[in-house]
Scaffold this motif. Structure first.
Motif, PDB file in Angstrom:
ATOM      1  N   ARG A 274      37.543  45.290  33.160  1.00 56.68           N
ATOM      2  CA  ARG A 274      37.189  44.424  32.026  1.00 56.68           C
ATOM      3  C   ARG A 274      38.410  43.777  31.392  1.00 56.68           C
ATOM      4  O   ARG A 274      38.314  42.684  30.833  1.00 56.68           O
ATOM      5  N   ARG A 275      39.549  44.427  31.465  1.00 58.36           N
ATOM      6  CA  ARG A 275      40.777  43.777  30.971  1.00 58.36           C
ATOM      7  C   ARG A 275      41.133  42.577  31.847  1.00 58.36           C
ATOM      8  O   ARG A 275      41.576  41.542  31.334  1.00 58.36           O
TER       9      ARG A 275
ATOM     10  N   GLU B  83      34.648  53.624  24.701  1.00 58.05           N
ATOM     11  CA  GLU B  83      34.849  52.252  24.266  1.00 58.05           C
ATOM     12  C   GLU B  83      33.765  51.826  23.288  1.00 58.05           C
ATOM     13  O   GLU B  83      33.714  50.682  22.856  1.00 58.05           O
TER      14      GLU B  83
ATOM     15  N   ALA C 148      38.748  39.639  31.183  1.00 56.00           N
ATOM     16  CA  ALA C 148      39.055  38.959  29.917  1.00 56.00           C
ATOM     17  C   ALA C 148      40.115  37.878  30.100  1.00 56.00           C
ATOM     18  O   ALA C 148      40.095  36.846  29.414  1.00 56.00           O
ATOM     19  N   GLN C 149      41.036  38.089  31.014  1.00 57.17           N
ATOM     20  CA  GLN C 149      42.093  37.105  31.246  1.00 57.17           C
ATOM     21  C   GLN C 149      41.592  35.891  32.029  1.00 57.17           C
ATOM     22  O   GLN C 149      42.247  34.848  32.047  1.00 57.17           O
TER      23      GLN C 149
ATOM     24  N   VAL D 132      43.582  53.136  30.512  1.00 56.48           N
ATOM     25  CA  VAL D 132      43.198  52.443  31.747  1.00 56.48           C
ATOM     26  C   VAL D 132      42.675  53.395  32.813  1.00 56.48           C
ATOM     27  O   VAL D 132      42.135  52.961  33.833  1.00 56.48           O
TER      28      VAL D 132
ATOM     29  N   GLU E   9      37.736  50.224  32.821  1.00 52.02           N
ATOM     30  CA  GLU E   9      38.676  49.710  31.812  1.00 52.02           C
ATOM     31  C   GLU E   9      39.622  48.683  32.435  1.00 52.02           C
ATOM     32  O   GLU E   9      39.929  47.643  31.840  1.00 52.02           O
ATOM     33  N   HIS E  10      40.082  48.985  33.628  1.00 52.61           N
ATOM     34  CA  HIS E  10      40.947  48.065  34.371  1.00 52.61           C
ATOM     35  C   HIS E  10      40.213  46.752  34.653  1.00 52.61           C
ATOM     36  O   HIS E  10      40.737  45.655  34.424  1.00 52.61           O
TER      37      HIS E  10
ATOM     38  N   LEU F 248      39.797  41.843  21.690  1.00 50.77           N
ATOM     39  CA  LEU F 248      40.159  40.636  22.428  1.00 50.77           C
ATOM     40  C   LEU F 248      41.245  39.855  21.709  1.00 50.77           C
ATOM     41  O   LEU F 248      42.190  39.344  22.339  1.00 50.77           O
TER      42      LEU F 248
ATOM     43  N   ASP G   5      31.870  45.425  33.423  1.00 50.46           N
ATOM     44  CA  ASP G   5      33.151  45.862  33.971  1.00 50.46           C
ATOM     45  C   ASP G   5      33.071  46.444  35.375  1.00 50.46           C
ATOM     46  O   ASP G   5      33.896  47.261  35.759  1.00 50.46           O
TER      47      ASP G   5
ATOM     48  N   ARG H  22      36.917  48.428  24.846  1.00 54.28           N
ATOM     49  CA  ARG H  22      38.175  49.047  25.236  1.00 54.28           C
ATOM     50  C   ARG H  22      38.188  50.521  24.850  1.00 54.28           C
ATOM     51  O   ARG H  22      37.853  50.878  23.724  1.00 54.28           O
TER      52      ARG H  22
ATOM     53  N   GLU I 273      44.636  41.131  22.298  1.00 60.10           N
ATOM     54  CA  GLU I 273      45.149  40.840  23.636  1.00 60.10           C
ATOM     55  C   GLU I 273      45.491  39.368  23.816  1.00 60.10           C
ATOM     56  O   GLU I 273      45.812  38.931  24.921  1.00 60.10           O
TER      57      GLU I 273
END
Length: 384
Positions: free
Chosen positions: A138-139, A310, A142-143, A128, A135-136, A159, A98, A124, A162
């Protein structure tokens, strides 16, 4: 037959440690070959960490600058990595965790149509702002990722919540445990020569190892942590070893501890030296994610200097406890642990909530199955 190129991008020491087992596995693979790229985010620490595994970057982007902001690193890394992918046309890009380097590498992969693999996917905290910006980051990664290697079933579940497709997620365990076992083996077979790198310690006193440097703890939280350590050393007579992260905010917060008896401020340790130290510890106080994974595997109680984590698996096994960053709470939690033999024994029972050290071969086997099927996707993109 030409081996498919897998670009592995590292920027920080934890990334280097956790991707090293994958790079080593790829080096021995008949159909895949690693290209190890360092952004230079933490250049010296990365080089030292890789050397512990007999590795060195194939390409060093040398982006490290004094007082560099995350936004500056992101802006510098993105075009350099995109150019690299466009020129090399790798079968896949592998990022871990991350960091800003991981985010830049992931975004560059998306913009060049390069398949993206995310190692340690799905962690997670639910907040955030903590850890920030991890945290921001790795989110967002993931997308963008095509394949998600989750270290635990709870990471997989995060995951899925999300909207990540189930058939793109694989639970592998954490490569950090692979790295830990590699280093433990070297310490046990070649002899632990790391003690000469450490201060003299009174074996009759409890030993606390401390790591604290996360960005969200900069400022007042680190000052409160330092006050707790001073109280424990002076009033409780514990030995404390604190490797000081080379960030000005961290150095400033811990500088007053240099004159406190039983507190030993040391430069950042090599990974083998740190593991050698951790194996001797009565307990570890940490805000590090990696240490939260290593401590249970070594049977070292972990008091986590954060309000959220997390890595709930260590809490579930009883090897770790959240204690936050308030001075009184840290002192009380540490005393409760050291004074209660039953609690200390229970938290010192080794556990493997993050895997047994077989994540890297699982990941490389999955990459082997994917290679060739996804490589042609890059032809759909035009990058200039």
């Amino acid at each position: 037959m030409q081996r498919g190129l897998v670009v592995c991008v590292v920027g920080t020491r934890p990334e280097a440690v956790k991707l090293a087992p994958i790079v080593l596995a790829l080096k021995d693979h008949p159909r895949l070959a690693p290209l190890l790229v360092s952004t230079g985010q933490h250049r010296e620490l990365v080089g030292e960490a890789l050397a512990d595994f007999a590795l060195a970057p194939d390409i060093d982007l040398e982006l490290m600058r004094v007082a560099q902001r995350p936004v500056d690193l992101l802006a510098a890394a993105l075009p350099r990595l995109a150019d690299l992918y466009a020129a090399r046309r790798p079968a896949a890009v592998v990022v871990q965790g991350d960091t800003i380097s991981a985010l830049a590498a992931a975004q560059a992969a998306a913009l060049t149509g390069t398949p993206l693999v995310h190692v340690e996917a799905g962690l997670r905290s639910g907040d955030v702002t903590a850890p920030f910006p991890e945290e921001h980051n790795r989110r967002l990664i993931a997308q963008l990722a095509d394949r998600h290697f989750a270290p635990t079933s709870s990471a997989r579940d995060a995951l899925l919540r999300e909207g990540i497709a189930a058939d793109t997620i694989e639970v592998t365990g954490n490569t950090g445990i692979d790295a830990l076992r590699i280093i433990e083996h070297s310490l046990d077979t070649a002899g632990d020569k790391t003690r000469s790198m450490l201060p003299r310690l009174d074996a009759a006193r409890p030993l606390l190892v401390v790591t604290a440097h996360r960005r969200e703890n900069h400022g007042a939280p680190l000052v409160r942590i330092a006050a707790a350590l001073a109280e424990l050393a002076v009033n409780d007579g514990v030995e404390i070893v604190l490797p000081v992260h080379p960030h000005p905010a961290v150095e400033a917060a811990f500088a007053p501890l240099a004159s406190v008896p039983y507190i030993h401020l040391v430069p950042p340790l090599s990974y083998p030296a740190f593991i050698g130290l951790l194996r001797r510890a009565t307990a570890v106080l940490t805000d590090s994610g990696g240490v939260q994974e290593e401590a249970p595997a070594l049977g070292v109680p972990a008091l986590v200097l954060r309000d959220v984590t997390e890595r709930d698996e260590g809490l579930a096994t009883g090897n770790a406890r959240l204690v936050g960053t308030e001075t009184a709470t840290i002192v009380a939690a540490t005393r409760a642990l050291l004074d209660d033999r039953i609690l200390l024994a229970r938290m010192s029972e080794p556990a493997l909530p993050y895997g047994a050290g077989h994540a890297a071969p699982r990941i490389v086997a999955s990459l082997d199955r994917l290679f060739g099927r996804v490589q042609a996707r890059a032809e759909l993109f035009e990058y200039a």
